[in-house]
Structure formats: structure tokens, C-alpha cells
Design a protein around this motif. Structure first.
Motif, PDB file in Angstrom:
ATOM      1  N   HIS A   1      16.648  -5.263  75.394  1.00 22.32           N
ATOM      2  CA  HIS A   1      15.964  -4.855  74.056  1.00 22.32           C
ATOM      3  C   HIS A   1      14.472  -5.611  73.886  1.00 22.32           C
ATOM      4  O   HIS A   1      13.811  -5.396  72.836  1.00 22.32           O
ATOM      5  CB  HIS A   1      16.561  -5.146  73.017  1.00 22.32           C
ATOM      6  CG  HIS A   1      18.184  -4.603  72.911  1.00 22.32           C
ATOM      7  ND1 HIS A   1      19.093  -5.151  73.211  1.00 22.32           N
ATOM      8  CD2 HIS A   1      18.253  -3.045  72.730  1.00 22.32           C
ATOM      9  CE1 HIS A   1      20.131  -4.439  73.268  1.00 22.32           C
ATOM     10  NE2 HIS A   1      19.577  -3.009  72.783  1.00 22.32           N
TER      11      HIS A   1
ATOM     12  N   ARG B   1      19.415   8.235  86.798  1.00 23.79           N
ATOM     13  CA  ARG B   1      20.271   7.111  86.279  1.00 23.79           C
ATOM     14  C   ARG B   1      20.828   7.325  84.983  1.00 23.79           C
ATOM     15  O   ARG B   1      21.730   6.675  84.639  1.00 23.79           O
ATOM     16  CB  ARG B   1      19.484   5.803  86.513  1.00 23.79           C
ATOM     17  CG  ARG B   1      20.148   4.475  86.572  1.00 23.79           C
ATOM     18  CD  ARG B   1      19.511   3.272  86.132  1.00 23.79           C
ATOM     19  NE  ARG B   1      18.851   3.440  84.688  1.00 23.79           N
ATOM     20  CZ  ARG B   1      19.451   2.737  83.797  1.00 23.79           C
ATOM     21  NH1 ARG B   1      20.423   1.875  83.867  1.00 23.79           N
ATOM     22  NH2 ARG B   1      19.005   2.786  82.447  1.00 23.79           N
TER      23      ARG B   1
ATOM     24  N   ARG C   1      27.948   8.499  78.534  1.00 22.87           N
ATOM     25  CA  ARG C   1      27.141   7.448  78.170  1.00 22.87           C
ATOM     26  C   ARG C   1      26.940   7.321  76.726  1.00 22.87           C
ATOM     27  O   ARG C   1      26.977   8.280  75.882  1.00 22.87           O
ATOM     28  CB  ARG C   1      25.714   7.595  78.931  1.00 22.87           C
ATOM     29  CG  ARG C   1      25.988   7.957  80.525  1.00 22.87           C
ATOM     30  CD  ARG C   1      24.661   7.255  81.116  1.00 22.87           C
ATOM     31  NE  ARG C   1      24.718   5.785  80.928  1.00 22.87           N
ATOM     32  CZ  ARG C   1      23.671   5.117  81.274  1.00 22.87           C
ATOM     33  NH1 ARG C   1      22.620   5.708  82.007  1.00 22.87           N
ATOM     34  NH2 ARG C   1      23.699   3.837  81.045  1.00 22.87           N
TER      35      ARG C   1
ATOM     36  N   ARG D   1      22.199   4.441  73.728  1.00 27.53           N
ATOM     37  CA  ARG D   1      20.741   4.096  73.875  1.00 27.53           C
ATOM     38  C   ARG D   1      20.153   4.904  74.979  1.00 27.53           C
ATOM     39  O   ARG D   1      18.850   5.345  74.918  1.00 27.53           O
ATOM     40  CB  ARG D   1      21.189   2.714  74.915  1.00 27.53           C
ATOM     41  CG  ARG D   1      19.960   2.399  75.441  1.00 27.53           C
ATOM     42  CD  ARG D   1      18.833   1.547  74.445  1.00 27.53           C
ATOM     43  NE  ARG D   1      17.835   0.887  74.845  1.00 27.53           N
ATOM     44  CZ  ARG D   1      17.710  -0.185  75.254  1.00 27.53           C
ATOM     45  NH1 ARG D   1      18.602  -1.071  75.253  1.00 27.53           N
ATOM     46  NH2 ARG D   1      16.378  -0.577  75.937  1.00 27.53           N
TER      47      ARG D   1
ATOM     48  N   HIS E   1      32.150  -9.434  80.204  1.00 29.78           N
ATOM     49  CA  HIS E   1      30.790  -9.545  80.289  1.00 29.78           C
ATOM     50  C   HIS E   1      30.351 -11.016  80.581  1.00 29.78           C
ATOM     51  O   HIS E   1      31.137 -11.880  80.923  1.00 29.78           O
ATOM     52  CB  HIS E   1      30.292  -9.247  79.014  1.00 29.78           C
ATOM     53  CG  HIS E   1      28.975  -8.183  79.140  1.00 29.78           C
ATOM     54  ND1 HIS E   1      27.932  -8.274  80.013  1.00 29.78           N
ATOM     55  CD2 HIS E   1      28.759  -6.814  78.982  1.00 29.78           C
ATOM     56  CE1 HIS E   1      27.356  -7.304  80.311  1.00 29.78           C
ATOM     57  NE2 HIS E   1      27.696  -6.447  79.522  1.00 29.78           N
TER      58      HIS E   1
ATOM     59  N   ARG F   1      21.305  -2.577  81.565  1.00 32.61           N
ATOM     60  CA  ARG F   1      19.856  -1.936  81.493  1.00 32.61           C
ATOM     61  C   ARG F   1      18.888  -2.327  82.633  1.00 32.61           C
ATOM     62  O   ARG F   1      17.815  -1.511  82.955  1.00 32.61           O
ATOM     63  CB  ARG F   1      19.076  -2.424  79.971  1.00 32.61           C
ATOM     64  CG  ARG F   1      17.672  -1.929  79.940  1.00 32.61           C
ATOM     65  CD  ARG F   1      17.796  -0.726  78.995  1.00 32.61           C
ATOM     66  NE  ARG F   1      16.557  -0.301  79.029  1.00 32.61           N
ATOM     67  CZ  ARG F   1      16.227   1.155  79.591  1.00 32.61           C
ATOM     68  NH1 ARG F   1      17.155   1.867  79.898  1.00 32.61           N
ATOM     69  NH2 ARG F   1      14.773   1.571  79.477  1.00 32.61           N
TER      70      ARG F   1
ATOM     71  N   ARG G   1      27.222  -1.418  70.253  1.00 32.90           N
ATOM     72  CA  ARG G   1      26.992   0.134  70.743  1.00 32.90           C
ATOM     73  C   ARG G   1      27.239   0.066  72.368  1.00 32.90           C
ATOM     74  O   ARG G   1      26.897  -1.064  73.033  1.00 32.90           O
ATOM     75  CB  ARG G   1      25.521   0.353  70.450  1.00 32.90           C
ATOM     76  CG  ARG G   1      24.987   1.718  71.351  1.00 32.90           C
ATOM     77  CD  ARG G   1      23.656   2.130  70.771  1.00 32.90           C
ATOM     78  NE  ARG G   1      22.479   1.204  71.559  1.00 32.90           N
ATOM     79  CZ  ARG G   1      21.361   1.192  71.088  1.00 32.90           C
ATOM     80  NH1 ARG G   1      21.069   1.810  70.008  1.00 32.90           N
ATOM     81  NH2 ARG G   1      20.297   0.516  71.693  1.00 32.90           N
TER      82      ARG G   1
END
Ligand code: EPS
Length: 392
Positions: A12, A41, A47, A50, A117, A141, A341
């Protein structure tokens, strides 16, 4: 390593950037092609929100003049549209000490780590109390910048007619082996938001994703990547770090959520006898050929001229709407993991990222073998090499 690249940027933050070094002069750098790669991509049934915000687009900042590489490092930048919503919490500069700003920063602070994660280990390692400092960079990202770098690698490969394509083989419990020659179904795969040409499997995969979404869960899967028109002799058997299969596996394994990489026959090699594993060599009209490609185009770390084929498994995304049990960092408290999200499934996108990472490794091997100052010199060396090996 000749083709080198680094990425920077937070999920972000203002933008993602990559600097690609080692690109010979004279390569046509097609910005429309790069942007189409970025678009590929972003596609994928399952998905998250975002991808509705972003329409990834690269800007070339350096290293290219009038559409051709100069030999200098190439700098590409992809702006994050979502940045507009994060200027205060993600500001690189100190912000004014107001109640409003403090609230904005506090509202984005994360202490409830997500199992699976980088949150937990990253916060410990980098001594952060706000896990956002880890999450922002470990987010997938970042792979947008890899795809941009990979697009440059593909521009090099296309000068030698090397093409690549990926397709999805599994989403959750739904598997498909179709098709075996994926280039024959290129259009169908490219038009499928799950990168499959198997209509039946497509419907079943969608159902599985819908179910996972309903249950607040996520799904992983498996995909295959193929490179065709390969030249024999890339990579080397002489040293562990020159073996092309090792380099490919490392590059693909470095993609977030990848848990295994298989080359050619892959895991099935464990149960296959030698007589059925190795690709016999035949001669017709003075030319060598094979009837099988279990090696996936690489023998002892060297390309053998057959298609490079590998597959990889992506685990289910660790950001769950129905969160897992976890801990609040530094509080010795059990909590539900953080959810902001997320995607339910991103296997199709991951396949495109794997194409990019593999293209980088293969382009690097081409540059090592055929020179890397100019495309002109590279082509002369390439043609001489083809002539020499065709006479054997
Ligand atoms: C992604 C952007 C992210 C996630 C996703 C991939 O955006 P946001 O966090 O704002 O929703 O959608 O990241 C992950 C799945 C992950 O595990 O980090 C993207 O551009 O691909």
C-alpha cells in the motif's frame, strides 16, 4: 548472474519499482507487452477486492531509448492506485502530530499475526511491534514488479523465438491433466480466468472456489509452465550453482506461497523405473530426436533442446476471512488472526509470476552463453553455435 533485478515497494505504498541490469543493447522493449503481462497477473477467478482497484501499468524510467534497450539498467515503476487511501498510514515521511493522523495510523496497526504469512517470524526478526511493517513487503503485491522484470526477460527470449505459457492443473481437490500440449490451446488458456482449457474442470474449480469463499476459507493448487524452442546447452553440470534446474527451482520457490517445484516427471520419478524415466534418443534423417520428455528439457542441469517443463504447487493464501487461532505479538494473548481483505484463490496469477521468474533464469542463461553486450553480438554467437551443433 548477468540478468539481475531487485524490486522495492510496499503493498500500500506509493509504487512498486524494479531495476533490471544486464539487458544487452538493441532489445525491443515493448511497453504494451509489459503492461499486458501485468494484466495477465491480475486475472483470476477468486481474486479479491484489490484487483478491482488496481489496473497495473508500468512506466519506463530509465535504460530504454525510443523503444530499445541501451545496455544500461532499466528502471520500471508501477503505481499503486490504492496508495491514495494510505497516504498517512504508509507515509515515508513523519506526519503531522494530529489526533486525526494518529487515529489513521492506529487503525492500520496490526498485532494479530497470520499463521502461514511472514508476520510472526518477520516481526521477531526485524524487531517490529506493528506487524504492518512486515505484511506490507511480504504481500504478494510485490510480484507485480517481478512480472515487469520478467517481461523484459521475455523480450530477450522472443528475439530467439523462445516462447512460454502456463496453465493451471489443480485448484483444491479438482485436478486436470488437459491439455498435454498447452501451446495448442494457448488462446483458450489465455481467455480463461483460471488458465485452463478444460471446460469441465473449470466449472468444478469455480465451484470449489465459491465454496471456499462462502466458508471464509482459501484455496491453493498446482500449475504447469512450458518454454518452447529451447536451445541445448544452457546451464551446466560442472558446478552446483550453475545447474539450470536448481536455478529454476530456486527462482520459482521464491514466489510467495510456493511449496514445491517439480521438473519434468517430478515427484512421479519416485515410482518410475529407469527404463520408463529416461528419454531415449533416436535418429531420423540425420537428426536426433526423442519420443518423450520426462526430463522436462533439462539433463544434469543443462538444457537438452526439448521444451522446458516444470510444475509448482501454491499453498492456500494465509489471510482467511474466518481467521485461524493465533497470538497478539508481545501480548502473550491468544486471538483471531488479522483479516483485512484477501483473495480466495490466486493460483492462475501465480502461474504468470512463475512464467516471469523462469523467463528471468532462462534469459540469464542465454546471456551467459551468447554474450550480453548487444543483441547483435548475441545473435552472431547464437547462429554460430547452432551451426556448430547441427554439424555433429
Ligand atoms: C496482491 C495484493 C494484495 C493482496 C494479495 C496479492 O492486496 P491487498 O492486501 O491490498 O488486498 O490482494 O496478497 C496476498 C494474497 C498475500 O498473501 O499477501 C496482488 O497485487 O497480487
Amino acid at each position: 548472474m548477468i540478468f539481475r533485478f531487485l524490486t522495492s515497494g510496499e503493498s500500500h505504498g506509493k509504487c512498486l519499482t524494479t531495476i533490471v541490469e544486464g539487458v544487452p543493447s538493441g532489445i525491443r522493449i515493448d511497453i504494451e507487452f509489459i503492461n499486458n503481462e501485468l494484466k495477465r497477473r491480475q486475472v483470476g477467478y477468486g481474486r479479491g477486492g484489490r484487483m478491482k482497484i488496481e489496473s497495473d501499468c508500468a512506466e519506463i524510467l530509465a535504460g530504454v531509448r525510443h523503444g530499445f534497450s541501451t545496455g544500461a539498467p532499466i528502471c520500471l515503476q508501477i503505481k499503486n492506485k490504492d496508495w491514495d487511501n494510505w497516504t498517512i498510514p504508509m507515509s515515508p515521511y513523519p506526519v503531522e502530530d494530529t489526533k486525526e493522523n494518529k487515529e489513521k495510523i492506529e487503525s492500520k496497526k496490526i498485532i494479530n499475526v497470520r499463521p502461514g504469512h511472514a508476520d510472526f517470524a518477520g516481526a521477531l526478526k526485524y524487531n517490529h511491534t506493528d506487524v504492518r511493517n512486515i505484511l506490507e513487503r511480504s504481500s504478494a503485491r510485490e510480484t507485480a514488479a517481478r512480472v515487469a522484470a520478467g517481461a523484459i526477460a521475455k523480450c530477450i527470449l522472443s528475439e530467439f523465438n523462445i516462447e512460454c505459457l502456463s496453465c493451471v492443473m489443480q485448484i483444491g481437490s479438482v485436478k486436470t491433466d488437459f491439455p498435454s500440449d498447452i501451446f495448442m490451446y494457448k488462446e483458450k488458456i489465455e481467455n480463461s480466468d483460471l488458465r485452463t482449457a478444460d471446460s469441465e474442470a473449470y466449472e468444478a474449480m469455480k465451484k470449489e472456489i465459491d465454496k471456499a469463499k462462502e466458508e471464509g476459507d482459501t484455496l491453493g493448487g498446482k500449475f504447469k509452465v512450458v518454454f518452447k524452442n529451447m536451445v541445448p546447452g544452457l546451464g551446466s553440470h560442472v558446478q552446483w550453482d550453475k545447474k539450470l534446474d536448481g536455478l529454476l527451482a530456486r527462482a520459482v520457490m521464491s514466489i510467495p506461497a510456493i511449496k514445491s517445484v517439480e521438473i519434468g516427471l517430478g515427484n512421479a520419478a519416485a515410482e518410475t523405473a529407469g527404463s520408463m524415466t529416461h528419454d531415449e534418443i533416436f535418429i531420423k534423417d540425420g537428426k536426433y530426436y526423442r519420443k518423450t520428455n520426462n526430463a522436462g528439457g533439462i539433463e544434469s542441469g543443462i538444457t537438452n533442446g526439448e521444451d522446458i517443463i516444470f510444475s509448482a504447487v501454491m499453498k492456500a493464501i494465509p489471510t482467511l476471512r474466518k481467521p485461524l487461532n493465533s497470538i497478539a505479538i508481545d501480548k502473550k494473548e491468544e486471538v483471531s488472526a488479522h483479516f483485512e481483505r484477501s483473495d480466495t484463490c490466486a493460483v492462475a496469477a501465480c502461474a504468470v509470476v512463475a512464467e516471469a521468474m523462469a523467463a528471468i533464469v532462462i534469459a540469464d542463461a542465454m546471456l551467459e552463453k551468447f554474450s550480453h553486450d548487444s543483441l547483435f553480438e548475441m545473435k552472431v554467437n547464437y547462429q554460430n553455435y547452432l551451426k556448430r551443433i547441427s554439424e555433429r
